[in-house]
Design an enzyme around this catalytic site. Structure first.
Site, mmCIF file in Angstrom:
data_model
loop_
_atom_site.group_PDB
_atom_site.id
_atom_site.type_symbol
_atom_site.label_atom_id
_atom_site.label_comp_id
_atom_site.label_asym_id
_atom_site.label_seq_id
_atom_site.Cartn_x
_atom_site.Cartn_y
_atom_site.Cartn_z
ATOM 1 N N ASP A 23 81.046 33.128 46.476
ATOM 2 C CA ASP A 23 80.587 31.702 46.920
ATOM 3 C C ASP A 23 80.262 31.709 48.497
ATOM 4 O OD1 ASP A 23 79.491 29.242 46.559
ATOM 5 O OD2 ASP A 23 81.412 28.032 46.522
ATOM 6 N N HIS A 40 71.611 34.626 49.816
ATOM 7 C CA HIS A 40 71.940 35.227 48.405
ATOM 8 C C HIS A 40 71.369 36.803 48.967
ATOM 9 C CE1 HIS A 40 72.508 31.571 46.476
ATOM 10 N NE2 HIS A 40 71.180 31.174 46.498
ATOM 11 N N LEU A 134 84.983 52.892 38.194
ATOM 12 C CA LEU A 134 84.794 51.782 38.038
ATOM 13 C C LEU A 134 84.101 51.088 37.064
ATOM 14 C CD1 LEU A 134 85.755 48.909 39.765
ATOM 15 C CD2 LEU A 134 83.383 49.253 40.818
#
Ligand code: IPE
Ligand code: IPE
Ligand code: MG
Length: 253
Positions: A23, A40, A134
């Site tokens: 955020d 963004h 991962l």
């Protein structure tokens, strides 16, 4: 300290699964008098470096909240630009994910996305599915309430067909029908951007996660900031309902 030594430092206390609410992109851009989408875009850079760091450290799973089921409420233009960015990132990053042995999965209600985006998602998942490093889960059009609801719906269907008895429904069965049933529950939850709320992220799975909130905005969240969170995590005593003394005893045994 080298990366190997640092991984050693967290040894035994490294979270298996980290979940992050990324955020603060909008505020990051606003402070620079830039359009929100610039935030963004900068956020994608952070994402790349955090994925790399988690892979290097040997974290097993990383879940990132990219777009919530409530984010459709944003101005149409911002939603459109976010979708575009998502497509571009999938196209550009898949090669890098393969180089880093990362397996990608996108969780959420994908049916509301355009055909093009849905196709890009399947392509990226397909191309990375054999990777063994991962496990990266991107939560897109995801909501914790949606996740629980879709699990309950699947169980209700089995019940309706007579394949399941109500008495057989237990916590484990509900969990098995959630989006991340094959992943360990998040040990560490991080939210950047200063807000201290869950915003309908992983409601079931966060039941016993350690919660770490930082004011740092997502585009400023560097691997060093991640290390600070991991150090904080390593200092937590996870009791799961037991007393601190019991936990110490179990550790010594
Ligand atoms: C998080 O950053 C990214 C998404 C929700 C897609 P925000 O866009 O919420 O940034 P702020 O909270 O407005 O600063
Ligand atoms: C949560 O951030 C969702 C993502 C980061 C994708 P928001 O910025 O949308 O959360 P609220 O609405 O302020 O709680
Ligand atoms: Mg926000």
């Amino acid at each position: 300290m080298s990366e190997g030594e640092q991984a050693q430092e967290y040894h035994g206390k490294l979270p298996r699964h980290v979940a992050i609410i990324m955020d603060g992109n909008g505020r990051w851009a606003k402070r620079r008098h830039m359009p929100r989408v610039a935030g963004h875009r900068a956020g994608v850079e952070s994402l790349r470096s955090i994925i790399q760091r988690c892979g290097e450290l040997g974290v097993e799973a990383l879940t990132l909240f990219a777009f919530s089921s409530e984010n459709w409420r944003r101005p149409e233009k911002e939603v459109g630009l976010l979708m575009e960015l998502f497509i571009i990132a999938l196209q550009r990053e898949t090669k890098r994910l393969n180089e880093r042995n990362v397996r990608l999965r996108v969780i959420g209600d994908l049916s509301r996305f355009s055909d093009k985006l849905q196709k890009e998602i399947s392509k990226a998942e397909e191309k990375t599915k054999v990777n063994t490093g991962l496990l990266l889960a991107i939560a897109a059009n995801y909501g914790g309430r949606w996740d629980i609801t879709q699990a309950v719906k699947k169980l209700a269907l089995q019940l309706e067909k007579g394949d399941l008895a109500a008495a057989a429904v237990d916590e484990d069965m509900v969990f098995q029908h959630l989006c991340m049933a094959d992943m360990p529950e998040p040990d560490l939850f991080i939210r950047t951007g200063g807000e201290q709320r869950i915003s309908n992220f992983l409601l079931w799975q966060l039941a016993y996660s350690e919660l770490y909130f930082t004011d740092v905005l997502w585009p400023d969240f560097t691997p060093k900031e991640l290390d600070t969170a991991l150090e904080w995590f390593a200092g937590r005593q996870r009791r799961f309902g037991r007393t601190g003394d019991q936990v110490e005893q179990i550790k010594r045994a």
